[in-house]
Enzyme design. Structure first.
Site, PDB file in Angstrom:
ATOM      1  N   GLU A   3       3.571  63.291   2.654  1.00 37.50           N
ATOM      2  CA  GLU A   3       2.734  64.314   3.295  1.00 37.50           C
ATOM      3  C   GLU A   3       3.075  65.691   2.754  1.00 37.50           C
ATOM      4  O   GLU A   3       2.199  66.529   2.552  1.00 37.50           O
ATOM      5  CB  GLU A   3       2.979  64.307   4.813  1.00 37.50           C
ATOM      6  CG  GLU A   3       1.899  63.587   5.580  1.00 37.50           C
ATOM      7  CD  GLU A   3       2.096  63.635   7.083  1.00 37.50           C
ATOM      8  OE1 GLU A   3       1.447  62.838   7.763  1.00 37.50           O
ATOM      9  OE2 GLU A   3       2.894  64.457   7.595  1.00 37.50           O
ATOM     10  N   ASP A  55       3.950  57.232  11.249  1.00 33.93           N
ATOM     11  CA  ASP A  55       5.037  58.217  11.166  1.00 33.93           C
ATOM     12  C   ASP A  55       5.641  58.549  12.531  1.00 33.93           C
ATOM     13  O   ASP A  55       6.871  58.605  12.673  1.00 33.93           O
ATOM     14  CB  ASP A  55       4.519  59.506  10.505  1.00 33.93           C
ATOM     15  CG  ASP A  55       3.887  59.238   9.154  1.00 33.93           C
ATOM     16  OD1 ASP A  55       4.283  58.258   8.496  1.00 33.93           O
ATOM     17  OD2 ASP A  55       2.983  59.985   8.759  1.00 33.93           O
TER      18      ASP A  55
HETATM   19  N1  LIG Z   1      -3.387  62.023  19.265  1.00 37.29           N
HETATM   20  C1  LIG Z   1      -2.113  62.423  19.100  1.00 37.29           C
HETATM   21  N2  LIG Z   1      -1.245  62.306  20.120  1.00 37.29           N
HETATM   22  C2  LIG Z   1       0.039  62.695  19.964  1.00 37.29           C
HETATM   23  N3  LIG Z   1       0.522  63.209  18.845  1.00 37.29           N
HETATM   24  C3  LIG Z   1      -0.299  63.333  17.805  1.00 37.29           C
HETATM   25  C4  LIG Z   1      -1.654  62.948  17.874  1.00 37.29           C
HETATM   26  N4  LIG Z   1      -2.220  63.171  16.674  1.00 37.29           N
HETATM   27  C5  LIG Z   1      -1.257  63.673  15.882  1.00 37.29           C
HETATM   28  N5  LIG Z   1      -0.102  63.770  16.564  1.00 37.29           N
HETATM   29  C6  LIG Z   1       1.194  64.282  16.075  1.00 37.29           C
HETATM   30  O1  LIG Z   1       0.983  64.954  14.835  1.00 37.29           O
HETATM   31  C7  LIG Z   1       1.644  64.265  13.784  1.00 37.29           C
HETATM   32  C8  LIG Z   1       0.838  64.297  12.516  1.00 37.29           C
HETATM   33  O2  LIG Z   1      -0.244  63.433  12.593  1.00 37.29           O
HETATM   34  P1  LIG Z   1      -1.100  63.042  11.309  1.00 37.29           P
HETATM   35  O3  LIG Z   1      -1.768  61.770  11.633  1.00 37.29           O
HETATM   36  O4  LIG Z   1      -0.132  62.914  10.161  1.00 37.29           O
HETATM   37  O5  LIG Z   1      -2.045  64.177  11.093  1.00 37.29           O
HETATM   38  C9  LIG Z   1       1.891  62.859  14.320  1.00 37.29           C
HETATM   39  O6  LIG Z   1       2.985  62.254  13.693  1.00 37.29           O
HETATM   40  C10 LIG Z   1       2.160  63.140  15.786  1.00 37.29           C
HETATM   41  O7  LIG Z   1       3.478  63.566  15.995  1.00 37.29           O
HETATM   42  O1  PPV Z   2       1.661  60.938  11.845  1.00 33.72           O
HETATM   43  P1  PPV Z   2       1.148  59.681  12.455  1.00 33.72           P
HETATM   44  O2  PPV Z   2       2.129  59.054  13.371  1.00 33.72           O
HETATM   45  O3  PPV Z   2      -0.175  59.884  13.102  1.00 33.72           O
HETATM   46  O4  PPV Z   2       0.980  58.651  11.284  1.00 33.72           O
HETATM   47  P2  PPV Z   2      -0.150  58.627  10.150  1.00 33.72           P
HETATM   48  O5  PPV Z   2       0.086  59.851   9.311  1.00 33.72           O
HETATM   49  O6  PPV Z   2       0.081  57.392   9.385  1.00 33.72           O
HETATM   50  O7  PPV Z   2      -1.471  58.694  10.803  1.00 33.72           O
END
Ligand SMILES: Nc1ncnc2c1ncn2[C@@H]1O[C@H](COP(=O)(O)O)[C@@H](O)[C@H]1O
Ligand code: PPV
Ligand code: NAD
Ligand code: MG
Length: 277
Positions: A167, A53
């Site tokens: 989501e 994403d």
């Molecule tokens: N490790 C990360 N570094 C930067 N941004 C992050 C990180 N983990 C999550 N994010 C941000 O949060 C959204 C949602 O993540 P999900 O995997 O869907 O929980 C992700 O798109 C990043 O923008």
């Molecule tokens: O939000 P991201 O980029 O971490 O993607 P995913 O939800 O597939 O982990």
């Protein structure tokens, strides 16, 4: 299709079929138009995790800012990509690969571990509140939000969120964590449609075939969203495209949807009635 499925599809504005080229153009134009309409704004800020994403939203933002610079001659239009590891990120190589693909104007790294740990320790030492691993995960997501808003406030920026229909349907985001943002370029897309857009943008296969994970829990490193939710994205995407899903999947999906209703509203007031329904 049940009435609830129809209502959800209508609310989340998911199309059963998309044209990837058109969807990319619409979303890039949306990001550009919003900037042009608000002259104070010059940057978009987004956390890049290495997941599907943020790779897609980041690429769309970079395309928008490049076009805006070319069209206006204003070099202040910039996309700022933010890596936000909690210490050493398990899938750091994927985050680097995503950045290589996006080629952001500016890239910064903010380690959220010191601030997350400071809060957790403060609660433990001075308030005798022991934060468990799951809730600590949500603090990580909220700390990422704080970092992105700090950067946006200094850089005349708006924070991009990566929430999309799959989501949003399940509420698989931390309220006021990754759920907090100023603009959502992936609105209306399900997970497989997002993949199709990344393919169209010539992303490396590994970036869109990566197993979705929030990777927030230390006790369950890299646990997949699908394992955490108990339903596959294949089923969620089918549901959002108005297709038939098994009774078990429908029940799981609709239970998540109802449980997460409070996340789709601003703080509940005396005048709100949605929660009574
Ligand atoms: N490790 C990360 N570094 C930067 N941004 C992050 C990180 N983990 C999550 N994010 C941000 O949060 C959204 C949602 O993540 P999900 O995997 O869907 O929980 C992700 O798109 C990043 O923008
Ligand atoms: O939000 P991201 O980029 O971490 O993607 P995913 O939800 O597939 O982990
Ligand atoms: N897989 C992982 O690594 C991982 C780790 C942590 C969280 N997550 C995911 O992130 C998401 C966030 O978890 P969450 O939903 O438990 O936390 P959240 O913080 O997003 O939402 C829970 C908070 O919302 C409020 N709330 C709960 N029910 C409410 C209601 N009916 N009305 C008003 N307010 C209400 C409360 O303040 C509660 O603390 C979930 O989808 C979760 O599975 C994943
Ligand atoms: Mg992720």
């Amino acid at each position: 299709m049940t009435e609830l499925q129809q209502l959800i599809i209508r609310n989340l504005q998911v199309k059963p079929h998309i044209n990837a080229k058109e969807e990319i153009a619409i979303r890039v134009a949306f990001l550009k138009d919003y900037m042009k309409k608000h002259p104070f704004l010059h940057t978009y800020v987004l956390g890049i995790s290495g997941g599907q994403d943020s790779t897609l939203a980041g690429k769309l933002a970079q395309l928008a800012m490049t076009e805006l610079r070319d069209e206006t001659g204003n070099s202040a239009y910039q996309f700022i990509a933010v890596r936000l590891p909690y210490g050493i990120q398990n899938d750091e190589e994927d985050a680097k690969k995503a950045l290589e693909f996006i080629q952001p104007d500016k890239s910064v790294v903010v380690n959220v571990k010191p601030s997350v740990d400071a809060l957790v320790n403060e609660l433990k030492e001075h308030s005798q509140i022991n934060i468990n691993d799951f809730n600590k995960g949500n603090i990580k997501a909220r700390q990422r939000m704080v970092a992105q808003y700090a950067i946006a406030s200094q850089e005349n920026g708006a924070v991009i969120g990566t929430d999309h229909a799959a989501e949003n349907l399940t509420g698989f985001f931390t309220k006021f964590g990754d759920g907090a943002a100023d603009i959502l370029p992936l609105f209306g897309l399900n997970k497989r449609q997002g993949r199709t857009l990344l393919k169209e943008l010539n992303a490396d296969k590994s970036l869109y075939e990566k197993i979705p994970t929030a990777d927030l829990e230390e006790n369950k490193p890299m646990i997949s969203d699908e394992d955490a939710l108990g339903v596959t994205y294949e089923a969620i995407d089918n549901y959002l495209e108005g297709k038939q899903v098994s009774d078990e999947d429908r029940k799981t999906i609709e239970t998540w949807y109802k449980k997460a209703e409070h996340k789709r509203h601003l703080p509940i007031t005396l005048g709100d009635t949605f929660w009574k329904e």
